[in-house]
Design a protein around this motif. Structure first.
Motif, mmCIF file in Angstrom:
data_model
loop_
_atom_site.group_PDB
_atom_site.id
_atom_site.type_symbol
_atom_site.label_atom_id
_atom_site.label_comp_id
_atom_site.label_asym_id
_atom_site.label_seq_id
_atom_site.Cartn_x
_atom_site.Cartn_y
_atom_site.Cartn_z
ATOM 1 N N ARG A 1 0.866 -1.172 0.000
ATOM 2 C CA ARG A 1 0.000 0.000 0.000
ATOM 3 C C ARG A 1 0.909 1.229 0.000
ATOM 4 O O ARG A 1 1.929 1.266 0.698
ATOM 5 C CB ARG A 1 -0.900 0.044 1.238
ATOM 6 C CG ARG A 1 -1.905 -1.095 1.332
ATOM 7 C CD ARG A 1 -2.984 -0.996 0.271
ATOM 8 N NE ARG A 1 -3.992 -2.046 0.428
ATOM 9 C CZ ARG A 1 -3.905 -3.246 -0.145
ATOM 10 N NH1 ARG A 1 -2.837 -3.552 -0.891
ATOM 11 N NH2 ARG A 1 -4.870 -4.136 0.038
ATOM 12 N N LEU A 2 0.487 2.229 -0.764
ATOM 13 C CA LEU A 2 1.276 3.461 -0.891
ATOM 14 C C LEU A 2 0.391 4.632 -0.480
ATOM 15 O O LEU A 2 -0.733 4.764 -0.964
ATOM 16 C CB LEU A 2 1.757 3.636 -2.331
ATOM 17 C CG LEU A 2 2.488 4.952 -2.665
ATOM 18 C CD1 LEU A 2 3.769 5.087 -1.851
ATOM 19 C CD2 LEU A 2 2.802 5.016 -4.173
ATOM 20 N N LEU A 3 0.901 5.451 0.404
ATOM 21 C CA LEU A 3 0.176 6.627 0.865
ATOM 22 C C LEU A 3 0.918 7.880 0.410
ATOM 23 O O LEU A 3 2.085 8.090 0.781
ATOM 24 C CB LEU A 3 0.048 6.617 2.396
ATOM 25 C CG LEU A 3 -0.608 7.840 3.046
ATOM 26 C CD1 LEU A 3 -2.020 8.051 2.513
ATOM 27 C CD2 LEU A 3 -0.625 7.688 4.570
ATOM 28 N N TYR B 1 -3.217 5.520 -1.868
ATOM 29 C CA TYR B 1 -4.076 6.457 -1.139
ATOM 30 C C TYR B 1 -3.418 7.844 -1.169
ATOM 31 O O TYR B 1 -2.209 7.975 -1.382
ATOM 32 C CB TYR B 1 -4.247 6.028 0.318
ATOM 33 C CG TYR B 1 -4.983 4.717 0.523
ATOM 34 C CD1 TYR B 1 -6.265 4.701 1.073
ATOM 35 C CD2 TYR B 1 -4.387 3.495 0.203
ATOM 36 C CE1 TYR B 1 -6.945 3.503 1.281
ATOM 37 C CE2 TYR B 1 -5.056 2.295 0.410
ATOM 38 C CZ TYR B 1 -6.330 2.305 0.951
ATOM 39 O OH TYR B 1 -6.992 1.120 1.153
ATOM 40 N N ALA B 2 -4.214 8.862 -0.909
ATOM 41 C CA ALA B 2 -3.660 10.221 -0.806
ATOM 42 C C ALA B 2 -4.431 10.998 0.253
ATOM 43 O O ALA B 2 -5.659 10.898 0.343
ATOM 44 C CB ALA B 2 -3.728 10.942 -2.142
ATOM 45 N N VAL B 3 -3.719 11.755 1.072
ATOM 46 C CA VAL B 3 -4.338 12.611 2.089
ATOM 47 C C VAL B 3 -3.612 13.939 2.112
ATOM 48 O O VAL B 3 -2.472 14.066 1.653
ATOM 49 C CB VAL B 3 -4.272 11.975 3.503
ATOM 50 C CG1 VAL B 3 -5.112 10.722 3.579
ATOM 51 C CG2 VAL B 3 -2.829 11.702 3.900
ATOM 52 N N GLY B 4 -4.292 14.938 2.645
ATOM 53 C CA GLY B 4 -3.639 16.235 2.842
ATOM 54 C C GLY B 4 -3.862 17.198 1.702
ATOM 55 O O GLY B 4 -4.779 17.054 0.876
ATOM 56 N N GLU B 5 -3.008 18.181 1.619
ATOM 57 C CA GLU B 5 -3.170 19.263 0.647
ATOM 58 C C GLU B 5 -2.996 18.809 -0.793
ATOM 59 O O GLU B 5 -3.408 19.507 -1.712
ATOM 60 C CB GLU B 5 -2.158 20.371 0.951
ATOM 61 C CG GLU B 5 -2.424 21.101 2.253
ATOM 62 C CD GLU B 5 -1.350 22.135 2.572
ATOM 63 O OE1 GLU B 5 -0.178 21.896 2.202
ATOM 64 O OE2 GLU B 5 -1.680 23.158 3.175
#
Length: 827
Positions: A104-106, A285-289
């Protein structure tokens, strides 16, 4: 069971918060690897502005130290920017060749500062304001140059402007929009903010459009930088203003380059669904700005942390939780001014507006209502009810029953008052305290009780409350006070001097003394400092340790002192300065008073105040007038701005008072004349009382002297600060000469052994009274030697108000700002 592999690209607040949530609910599911482009552990980017202003250090804003990564078995690659994602082989590759496989890659790559596409943007001296390196570059420039231009009147730009102003630069903010912070404030609040900042000394070019940044063709950048340095900013209308430093703070954009190169769909950010998975590859996945959810890329902390919580549940295979977007509010403190906005606060057709405006008090409130529901709020100056308004906004509650009291806040609904300690006491356990992290009062109080928390740092560590933007810090402190009843402001007693080194203050002091180090650069080289030029925390400390350890050998570096000590006056919140001339023992004369009065009239100084140390404080002096004011007053520097001897307070003593047993006035003057040029780890205050009635308040001073029938009592290590400490009895002596010798020996011991910014009360608590008595009272020869070393160090020390060259006062800082006029040659 073999662990899966999770790779996080981006070591910032959003990504690491996701890891914290994941480790809380599934601590053994993944082998975790983190890539961070910066050489630092996870830190609070929101608090870069206090670092720039010199109020905090880089070490203070670290959220997760290196030990945290080790404790959780996380592999951290610092200073390694990921260059490529191989989605087929499921690997990430850094620029230096470091590779890591993932299941998994964030992606939490954050955002990039927007740089205006104008000629000259590549010049030396043009910087963004996004990370620690940018902040350190600005601190370095502030120590060398005079004129700063900040392009952008948003929160980041204003914080940069304030920090640079506090470091002594003349700052102009250029903002193309009609008013400041137009995304968070309406026009009225933006105007109030501008007026307030102008009174502090910041200049503004509102509506101005930057056309080009002009180079200084006479020289090149310093060191290995061969680029010309910026000289001025030119506007579309042809005007120019001088600029030795240009800060680009005109906005940000999601950092999507890595994702786009890997074929991950991006549109105003890395496009994610409600589980924070990218729509292109469910393993990523991606989170934040950097993330775009339902077309929105959020830039505030609270939504990013909400994303992290949802993302963690799916990484943990719980399959629960959906992120459906965030309703946001903005609660800020801009250069000490409280601001709040939420919802649609602009108003207009089809809505009602309730407005309270008191410009004199600096308060403005605007509430916007539609269909009997609150849909927006904008508060300036008084934001205590911001969270209540936001709760009403989110609930969509009808307002008919509270409409007449709405503007005056929650406390007017019949509940307990909401300021002071009563605010925290009256809150329900379910009420939210920290909006950034979603922490309630009940959660905080339970942690305090169950875990025995005692300090603000401990609460932040265990609950995250007040660890982000800091706007709820006061409320958290109140909860600590009535729940734990402790010294909530207490700090760890032992820690590294700053983020530049693992060494503490004592180790640095000993190395300077034992290895006879004489220069800041020599200290940094010898002790393997991580940052070649140090930081705003360690440079003043190292400079003090050098000049106190090796007087007459080590050379004072004025640029390593704080702004007050470089300007030799106390900067005030409006950007003006305070001048306090020295009055020996609080005594003055008619001639001195006339000169002060004439100077006040001549330079239109707005306020004169008698200080607690029996001196006159001239408040509101313009920086460019300081040298002339000093000259016209004709009195020595009171060092009210310095880590030095401030005052020696006296009563009238036996010369005038019927109760006086000793001549306290003369004793105070003798002490002050002997010690007045003494720099120390922190400010030092003395007092001499002529009898045990103690009218000069000798019992709460660093050295307090009290006259008795048979001589003098000396008390040490008192403090009248936030937490009052009564001075401890030290010695009884018979003669004024002994008062000088014993007091001077103690102060020299403090000068030689105290840590920078450590008051005498904390020094004594650290080393113990027995240690001080052994050095000063029990060892007569040692006492005389200490007194002699102090006199040697002070002999010939210059008065910075009059001996400019000897005191290394840079007079260029007092030159008034004059715009550069562009003259076009006629054809």
């Amino acid at each position: 069971m073999k662990k899966m592999k999770l790779v996080l690209v981006g070591n910032g607040m959003a990504g690491v918060r996701t890891l914290e949530e994941l480790l809380r609910i599934a601590p053994d599911l993944y082998d975790i690897t983190v890539f961070g482009a910066e050489p630092h552990p996870n830190y609070n980017r929101i608090l870069l502005s206090p670092v720039l202003a010199g109020e905090q250090t880089v070490d203070d804003i670290v959220l997760n130290p290196l030990s945290w990564y080790e404790e959780h078995g996380i592999t951290l690659h610092r200073g390694r920017k990921v260059e490529r994602i191989d989605r087929i082989k499921r690997r990430v590759i850094a620029e230096d060749g470091t590779e890591s496989a993932y299941d998994r890659l964030l992606l939490a790559t954050g955002s990039l500062p927007f740089s205006l596409p104008v000629p000259g943007k590549e010049l030396d001296g043009v910087v963004a304001y996004r990370d620690i390196a940018d902040t350190e570059a600005m601190i370095d420039a502030a120590a060398r140059y005079k004129h700063a231009v900040v392009i952008g009147g948003g929160l980041l730009g204003l914080e940069a402007a304030n920090g640079l102003m506090l470091r002594g630069m003349q700052v102009t903010v250029v903002h193309i929009m009609p008013w400041l912070m137009e995304r968070q404030l309406d026009e009225v609040a933006g105007g109030l903010l501008q007026k307030s900042l102008e009174t502090r000394g910041i200049r503004f070019e509102i509506g101005a459009q930057t056309e080009a940044l002009l180079p200084d063709e006479s020289g090149r950048g310093e060191g290995t930088d061969t680029r010309p340095r910026v000289r001025a900013v030119r506007f579309k209308d042809g005007r120019e203003i001088p600029a030795d430093l240009v800060v680009m703070a005109a906005g940000i954009r999601p950092n999507t380059a890595l994702a786009e190169a890997a074929g991950v769909h991006c549109n105003r950010g890395i496009v994610v669904n409600d589980t924070l998975q990218t729509v292109t590859d469910p393993r990523i996945y991606a989170v934040g700005e950097c993330a775009a959810h339902r077309g929105i890329a959020y830039g505030l902390v609270a939504p990013l942390f909400e994303q992290g919580k949802v993302c963690a549940t799916h990484l943990a295979h719980f399959g629960i939780g959906r992120y459906t977007g965030s309703q946001t509010s903005t609660k800020l403190k801009v250069t000490g001014i409280d601001l709040f906005s939420a919802g649609d606060f602009t108003g207009g057709k089809g809505v009602e507006e309730i407005v309270l405006s008191d410009p004199y008090a600096g308060v403005y409130k605007k509430l916007v209502i539609r269909d009997d529901k609150l849909i927006g709020a904008c508060l300036y100056g008084d934001t205590v009810d911001g969270s209540w308004y936001f709760k009403l906004l989110r609930q969509g509650r009808k307002l008919d029953d509270i409409r007449d009291k709405l503007m005056f806040g929650e406390s007017n609904l019949g509940d307990a008052g909401h300021e002071g300690h009563s605010r925290a006491a009256s809150m329900a356990d379910s009420d939210e305290v920290c909006g950034c992290n979603g922490v309630s009062k009940g959660t905080i109080c339970k942690a305090i009780k169950d875990k025995g928390l005692f300090t603000l740092d401990e609460v932040r560590k265990h609950t995250k409350a007040s660890a982000s933007c800091g706007s709820c810090t006061g409320l958290v402190e109140q909860l600590l006070m009535f729940t734990a009843g402790g010294d909530y402001s207490a700090a760890p007693k032992t820690k590294a001097m700053c983020g530049c080194t693992d060494l503490g203050h004592q180790a640095v002091r000993e190395a300077i003394r034992d290895q006879h180090l004489l220069g800041i650069d020599e200290v940094y080289r010898t002790l393997d400092w991580r940052t070649p030029n140090g930081c705003a925390s360690c440079r003043p400390a190292v400079n003090y340790y050098l000049i106190s350890s090796w007087p007459k050998e080590a050379k004072d570096d004025p640029q390593s002192r704080f702004i007050n000590e470089r300007s030799h006056a106390n900067i005030q919140k409006d950007g003006s300065y305070s001048v306090i001339p020295r009055m020996w023992g609080g005594m003055t004369s008619a001639d001195e008073l006339r000169r002060i009065a004439d100077t006040v009239d001549r330079y239109k100084i707005p306020a004169v105040k008698v200080t607690g140390g029996q001196r006159l404080d001239l408040l509101g002096v313009r920086k460019e007038d300081l040298p002339a004011v000093w000259k016209d007053i004709g009195m020595p520097s009171g060092h009210a701005y310095a880590k030095a001897l401030r005052t020696v307070k006296t009563c009238v003593g036996s010369e005038w008072c019927r109760f006086g047993t000793q001549d306290s006035t003369q004793m105070g003057q003798d002490l002050e004349r002997a010690l007045w040029r003494m720099y120390a780890p922190h400010k030092v205050k003395l007092a001499v009382s002529g009898c045990p009635r103690n009218c000069a308040e000798s019992g709460i001073k660093d050295v307090g002297v009290i006259g008795v029938d048979s001589g003098w009592e000396i008390h040490i290590a008192g403090n009248a600060g936030i937490k009052t400490e009564v001075a401890q009895f030290f010695a009884k002596v018979k003669t004024p000469d002994e008062v000088l010798e014993y007091s001077g020996a103690f102060l020299q011991l403090y000068r030689e052994e105290g840590w920078y910014l450590e008051r005498t009360v904390h020094y004594l608590a650290r080393v113990g009274m027995a240690h001080v008595k052994a050095k000063v009272l029990d060892d007569a020869e040692g006492r005389r030697t200490l007194w002699e070393r102090l006199q040697f160090a002070l002999d010939g020390e210059p008065d910075p108000w009059f001996e400019f060259e000897k005191a290394q006062v840079d007079l260029r800082q007092f030159e008034p700002l004059r715009p550069v006029i562009a003259i076009k040659e006629l054809a």
